[in-house]
Write a protein that holds these residues in place. Structure first.
Motif, PDB file in Angstrom:
ATOM      1  N   ASP A 252     -30.543 -54.294 -15.005  1.00 14.55           N
ATOM      2  CA  ASP A 252     -30.499 -54.976 -13.715  1.00 14.55           C
ATOM      3  C   ASP A 252     -29.837 -54.065 -12.680  1.00 14.55           C
ATOM      4  O   ASP A 252     -29.272 -54.498 -11.704  1.00 14.55           O
ATOM      5  CB  ASP A 252     -29.793 -56.333 -13.810  1.00 14.55           C
ATOM      6  N   LYS A 253     -29.922 -52.770 -12.930  1.00 13.40           N
ATOM      7  CA  LYS A 253     -29.399 -51.788 -11.990  1.00 13.40           C
ATOM      8  C   LYS A 253     -30.193 -51.869 -10.688  1.00 13.40           C
ATOM      9  O   LYS A 253     -31.397 -52.090 -10.711  1.00 13.40           O
ATOM     10  CB  LYS A 253     -29.525 -50.387 -12.602  1.00 13.40           C
ATOM     11  N   GLN A 254     -29.500 -51.692  -9.576  1.00  8.64           N
ATOM     12  CA  GLN A 254     -30.185 -51.766  -8.291  1.00  8.64           C
ATOM     13  C   GLN A 254     -30.227 -50.404  -7.615  1.00  8.64           C
ATOM     14  O   GLN A 254     -29.282 -49.633  -7.695  1.00  8.64           O
ATOM     15  CB  GLN A 254     -29.488 -52.783  -7.388  1.00  8.64           C
ATOM     16  N   PHE A 255     -31.359 -50.146  -6.981  1.00 11.40           N
ATOM     17  CA  PHE A 255     -31.613 -48.869  -6.324  1.00 11.40           C
ATOM     18  C   PHE A 255     -32.032 -49.127  -4.879  1.00 11.40           C
ATOM     19  O   PHE A 255     -32.675 -50.123  -4.594  1.00 11.40           O
ATOM     20  CB  PHE A 255     -32.771 -48.127  -7.004  1.00 11.40           C
ATOM     21  N   THR A 256     -31.708 -48.196  -4.007  1.00 10.50           N
ATOM     22  CA  THR A 256     -32.273 -48.225  -2.661  1.00 10.50           C
ATOM     23  C   THR A 256     -33.496 -47.298  -2.686  1.00 10.50           C
ATOM     24  O   THR A 256     -33.609 -46.444  -3.572  1.00 10.50           O
ATOM     25  CB  THR A 256     -31.280 -47.699  -1.607  1.00 10.50           C
ATOM     26  N   PRO A 257     -34.410 -47.452  -1.715  1.00 14.98           N
ATOM     27  CA  PRO A 257     -35.527 -46.504  -1.658  1.00 14.98           C
ATOM     28  C   PRO A 257     -35.038 -45.055  -1.575  1.00 14.98           C
ATOM     29  O   PRO A 257     -35.673 -44.159  -2.111  1.00 14.98           O
ATOM     30  CB  PRO A 257     -36.275 -46.927  -0.392  1.00 14.98           C
ATOM     31  N   ALA A 258     -33.891 -44.837  -0.932  1.00 16.48           N
ATOM     32  CA  ALA A 258     -33.335 -43.478  -0.832  1.00 16.48           C
ATOM     33  C   ALA A 258     -32.915 -42.959  -2.207  1.00 16.48           C
ATOM     34  O   ALA A 258     -33.095 -41.779  -2.511  1.00 16.48           O
ATOM     35  CB  ALA A 258     -32.146 -43.454   0.128  1.00 16.48           C
ATOM     36  N   ASP A 259     -32.361 -43.839  -3.054  1.00 12.55           N
ATOM     37  CA  ASP A 259     -32.006 -43.438  -4.425  1.00 12.55           C
ATOM     38  C   ASP A 259     -33.255 -42.995  -5.177  1.00 12.55           C
ATOM     39  O   ASP A 259     -33.260 -41.968  -5.857  1.00 12.55           O
ATOM     40  CB  ASP A 259     -31.395 -44.619  -5.212  1.00 12.55           C
ATOM     41  N   VAL A 260     -34.303 -43.801  -5.062  1.00 11.55           N
ATOM     42  CA  VAL A 260     -35.553 -43.506  -5.765  1.00 11.55           C
ATOM     43  C   VAL A 260     -36.152 -42.200  -5.258  1.00 11.55           C
ATOM     44  O   VAL A 260     -36.669 -41.399  -6.034  1.00 11.55           O
ATOM     45  CB  VAL A 260     -36.557 -44.679  -5.606  1.00 11.55           C
ATOM     46  N   ALA A 261     -36.043 -41.951  -3.956  1.00 10.70           N
ATOM     47  CA  ALA A 261     -36.620 -40.749  -3.343  1.00 10.70           C
ATOM     48  C   ALA A 261     -36.019 -39.463  -3.908  1.00 10.70           C
ATOM     49  O   ALA A 261     -36.652 -38.407  -3.861  1.00 10.70           O
ATOM     50  CB  ALA A 261     -36.443 -40.795  -1.831  1.00 10.70           C
ATOM     51  N   LYS A 262     -34.813 -39.536  -4.462  1.00  9.00           N
ATOM     52  CA  LYS A 262     -34.169 -38.350  -5.050  1.00  9.00           C
ATOM     53  C   LYS A 262     -34.777 -37.985  -6.406  1.00  9.00           C
ATOM     54  O   LYS A 262     -34.492 -36.930  -6.955  1.00  9.00           O
ATOM     55  CB  LYS A 262     -32.673 -38.609  -5.237  1.00  9.00           C
ATOM     56  N   HIS A 263     -35.586 -38.883  -6.949  1.00  6.40           N
ATOM     57  CA  HIS A 263     -36.139 -38.691  -8.292  1.00  6.40           C
ATOM     58  C   HIS A 263     -37.645 -38.468  -8.212  1.00  6.40           C
ATOM     59  O   HIS A 263     -38.434 -39.340  -8.535  1.00  6.40           O
ATOM     60  CB  HIS A 263     -35.822 -39.902  -9.165  1.00  6.40           C
TER      61      HIS A 263
END
Length: 85
Positions: free
Chosen positions: A3-14
């Motif tokens: 149930d970890k939460q990510f922002t689109p910016a977090d995802v963009a780093k991957h």
């Protein structure tokens, strides 16, 4: 399933295998790093959407059965409420 939460910016780093390759589908975040070579549609398409919201592309080619099948293995969290683009 996390149930970890990510922002689109977090995802963009991957967006490359070395950093882990994450995609967003609806409000879910999926780690496709180890799935790239297994993807029936080929690795190029996953490499193109890595780090991005792939919802539109995903639903164009898949049904919800595909998501149900792979979610347990690939889903790592969700997009934070209010953080959607």
């Amino acid at each position: 399933m996390s149930d970890k939460q990510f922002t689109p910016a977090d995802v963009a780093k991957h967006k490359e295998a070395g950093d882990g390759m994450y995609i967003i589908i609806d409000d879910g975040v999926y780690d496709v790093t180890n799935f790239v070579d297994e993807h029936p549609g080929g690795k190029k398409i996953l490499m193109r959407v890595a780090g991005k919201d792939a919802t539109k592309q995903f639903w164009k080619y898949h049904n919800d059965g595909v998501l149900k099948k792979y979610s347990p293995k690939l889903k790592i969290g969700t997009v934070k409420e209010g953080a959607k683009l």
